[in-house]
Design a protein around this motif. Structure first.
Motif, PDB file in Angstrom:
ATOM      1  N   VAL A   1       1.157  -1.073   0.062  1.00  7.62           N
ATOM      2  CA  VAL A   1       0.097  -0.157   0.222  1.00  7.62           C
ATOM      3  C   VAL A   1       0.433   0.530   0.328  1.00  7.62           C
ATOM      4  N   LEU A   2       1.950   0.958   1.100  1.00 11.88           N
ATOM      5  CA  LEU A   2       2.535   2.141   1.105  1.00 11.88           C
ATOM      6  C   LEU A   2       3.590   2.599  -0.373  1.00 11.88           C
ATOM      7  N   LEU A   3       4.228   1.325  -1.322  1.00 13.68           N
ATOM      8  CA  LEU A   3       4.890   1.731  -2.222  1.00 13.68           C
ATOM      9  C   LEU A   3       3.818   2.083  -3.591  1.00 13.68           C
ATOM     10  N   THR A   4       2.364   2.189  -3.434  1.00  9.76           N
ATOM     11  CA  THR A   4       1.615   2.334  -4.011  1.00  9.76           C
ATOM     12  C   THR A   4       1.538   3.674  -4.191  1.00  9.76           C
ATOM     13  N   SER A   5       1.259   3.687  -2.999  1.00 12.31           N
ATOM     14  CA  SER A   5       0.847   5.305  -2.307  1.00 12.31           C
ATOM     15  C   SER A   5       2.052   6.410  -3.033  1.00 12.31           C
ATOM     16  N   ILE A   6       3.593   5.706  -3.071  1.00 14.30           N
ATOM     17  CA  ILE A   6       4.124   6.678  -3.314  1.00 14.30           C
ATOM     18  C   ILE A   6       4.256   6.617  -4.626  1.00 14.30           C
ATOM     19  N   ASN A   7       4.000   6.082  -5.811  1.00 19.16           N
ATOM     20  CA  ASN A   7       3.545   6.333  -7.219  1.00 19.16           C
ATOM     21  C   ASN A   7       3.011   7.195  -7.221  1.00 19.16           C
ATOM     22  N   LYS A   8       1.939   7.204  -6.472  1.00 18.71           N
ATOM     23  CA  LYS A   8       0.940   8.130  -6.977  1.00 18.71           C
ATOM     24  C   LYS A   8       1.347   9.379  -6.532  1.00 18.71           C
ATOM     25  N   LYS A   9       2.104   9.658  -5.778  1.00 16.88           N
ATOM     26  CA  LYS A   9       2.272  10.603  -5.382  1.00 16.88           C
ATOM     27  C   LYS A   9       3.163  11.606  -6.718  1.00 16.88           C
ATOM     28  N   GLU A  10       4.188  10.949  -7.636  1.00 18.01           N
ATOM     29  CA  GLU A  10       5.385  10.839  -7.908  1.00 18.01           C
ATOM     30  C   GLU A  10       4.383  11.301  -9.029  1.00 18.01           C
ATOM     31  N   ARG A  11       3.252  10.680 -10.124  1.00 19.36           N
ATOM     32  CA  ARG A  11       2.335  11.741 -10.822  1.00 19.36           C
ATOM     33  C   ARG A  11       2.418  12.844 -10.943  1.00 19.36           C
ATOM     34  N   PHE A  12       3.006  13.910 -11.533  1.00  9.97           N
ATOM     35  CA  PHE A  12       2.590  14.984 -11.144  1.00  9.97           C
ATOM     36  C   PHE A  12       1.319  15.166 -12.423  1.00  9.97           C
ATOM     37  N   ILE A  13       1.077  14.470 -13.395  1.00  9.79           N
ATOM     38  CA  ILE A  13      -0.424  14.238 -14.177  1.00  9.79           C
ATOM     39  C   ILE A  13      -0.530  13.077 -14.132  1.00  9.79           C
ATOM     40  N   GLU A  14      -1.931  12.559 -14.346  1.00 11.14           N
ATOM     41  CA  GLU A  14      -2.639  12.155 -14.552  1.00 11.14           C
ATOM     42  C   GLU A  14      -3.095  11.046 -16.290  1.00 11.14           C
ATOM     43  N   THR A  15      -2.685  10.469 -16.505  1.00 15.24           N
ATOM     44  CA  THR A  15      -2.506  10.285 -18.016  1.00 15.24           C
ATOM     45  C   THR A  15      -3.827  10.377 -18.599  1.00 15.24           C
ATOM     46  N   TRP A  16      -5.096  10.260 -18.259  1.00 16.06           N
ATOM     47  CA  TRP A  16      -6.957  10.870 -18.942  1.00 16.06           C
ATOM     48  C   TRP A  16      -6.906  12.178 -18.437  1.00 16.06           C
ATOM     49  N   GLN A  17      -5.237  13.114 -17.564  1.00 15.04           N
ATOM     50  CA  GLN A  17      -5.196  15.069 -17.629  1.00 15.04           C
ATOM     51  C   GLN A  17      -4.836  14.513 -18.724  1.00 15.04           C
ATOM     52  N   LEU A  18      -3.703  14.116 -19.083  1.00 16.06           N
ATOM     53  CA  LEU A  18      -2.557  14.122 -20.350  1.00 16.06           C
ATOM     54  C   LEU A  18      -3.340  14.605 -21.780  1.00 16.06           C
ATOM     55  N   TYR A  19      -4.188  13.317 -21.916  1.00 17.60           N
ATOM     56  CA  TYR A  19      -4.600  13.053 -22.860  1.00 17.60           C
ATOM     57  C   TYR A  19      -6.654  14.121 -23.314  1.00 17.60           C
ATOM     58  N   ILE A  20      -6.219  14.710 -21.556  1.00 11.94           N
ATOM     59  CA  ILE A  20      -7.449  15.544 -21.949  1.00 11.94           C
ATOM     60  C   ILE A  20      -6.999  17.207 -22.165  1.00 11.94           C
ATOM     61  N   LEU A  21      -5.362  17.092 -21.836  1.00 12.73           N
ATOM     62  CA  LEU A  21      -4.777  18.359 -22.528  1.00 12.73           C
ATOM     63  C   LEU A  21      -4.839  18.299 -23.802  1.00 12.73           C
ATOM     64  N   ILE A  22      -3.610  17.054 -24.217  1.00 13.90           N
ATOM     65  CA  ILE A  22      -3.349  17.116 -25.979  1.00 13.90           C
ATOM     66  C   ILE A  22      -4.651  17.529 -26.339  1.00 13.90           C
ATOM     67  N   THR A  23      -5.690  17.287 -26.186  1.00  8.58           N
ATOM     68  CA  THR A  23      -7.833  16.948 -26.995  1.00  8.58           C
ATOM     69  C   THR A  23      -7.691  18.441 -27.280  1.00  8.58           C
ATOM     70  N   LEU A  24      -7.482  19.376 -25.992  1.00  2.00           N
ATOM     71  CA  LEU A  24      -7.843  20.854 -25.803  1.00  2.00           C
ATOM     72  C   LEU A  24      -6.767  21.632 -26.417  1.00  2.00           C
ATOM     73  N   LEU A  25      -5.724  21.431 -26.709  1.00  4.49           N
ATOM     74  CA  LEU A  25      -4.023  21.501 -27.522  1.00  4.49           C
ATOM     75  C   LEU A  25      -4.546  21.540 -29.072  1.00  4.49           C
ATOM     76  N   THR A  26      -4.580  19.770 -29.561  1.00  5.17           N
ATOM     77  CA  THR A  26      -4.888  19.737 -31.085  1.00  5.17           C
ATOM     78  C   THR A  26      -6.269  20.436 -31.465  1.00  5.17           C
ATOM     79  N   LEU A  27      -7.762  20.953 -30.918  1.00  6.35           N
ATOM     80  CA  LEU A  27      -8.707  21.727 -31.485  1.00  6.35           C
ATOM     81  C   LEU A  27      -8.453  22.901 -31.411  1.00  6.35           C
TER      82      LEU A  27
END
Length: 222
Positions: free
Chosen positions: A5-31
């Protein structure tokens, strides 16, 4: 269990942006880039300059109206097209691992591919600003479709076949950055070494070029 659980928590904290957020950002920039191109680059004046010597004026007006109607549906379909493109490239990247029984989750490869897509978006943005400050009377079909910082910008297109020129166009700074992001992302999974990561990138890059050339040849035969 607590360590997991601790390892999973650490990995999540290391992500400054989630994949779905990045996908939305790319979509908006493309538009945003697409809308900017239609509003500031592909103006009515540009269409007349490009086609006035080839077709009648009223047909140019019909063409502009048709394009304007298609734009709306194109904007709506943009999220789907981007997802399909990312998923297809991710599948091509994962395919060599499946053949060699190396387990890298698809969602991890998809995330790497999504990050790498930012490099290709940067190419579109640079082309937009280049064209924005270029005099309208210098617009040609070749200029409008040029790829910034490509080796073909230093070459005479008349000296090469369409297939060779299409291949050379893909040799540019943004493609190299795209490849490096993929290479770095695959290596950091810890599942393969640097050489294998580089080989996978080169294989996928070459495969995409072959498919692109084949698609262009098919379009010309229709």
């Amino acid at each position: 269990m607590n360590d997991a659980v601790l390892l999973t928590s650490i990995n999540k904290k290391e992500r400054f942006i989630e994949t779905w957020q990045l996908y939305i950002l790319i979509t908006l920039l493309t538009l945003l880039i697409s809308i900017a191109f239609q509003k500031f680059i592909l103006t009515r004046e540009v269409y007349y300059n490009l086609y006035s010597s080839q077709i009648e004026e009223y047909r140019i007006d019909d063409l502009i109206k048709l394009i304007e109607k298609m734009q709306f549906w194109g904007y709506l379909a943009t999220p789907l097209f981007i997802w399909l493109r990312l998923a297809f490239v991710s599948f091509l990247i994962q395919l060599p691992f499946l053949i060699r029984y190396i387990e890298i989750p698809f969602n991890e490869i998809f995330r790497i591919t999504t990050f790498a897509f930012l490099a290709l978006l940067a190419a579109d943005a640079v082309r937009f600003f280049y064209l924005l400050f270029l005099p309208r009377d210098q617009y040609t079909a070749e200029v409008l479709t040029m790829i910034p910082l490509s080796i073909t910008n230093l070459l005479n297109k008349n000296n090469y076949s369409d297939t060779a020129y299409l291949f050379l166009e893909r040799i540019n700074i943004f493609e190299l950055i795209w490849g490096y992001i993929i290479y770095r992302g695959l290596y950091r999974t810890g599942k393969i070494n640097k050489i294998d990561s580089l080989l996978v990138v080169m294989e996928v890059w070459a495969g995409i070029i072959v498919l692109t050339i084949a698609f262009n040849i098919l379009l010309k035969t229709l």
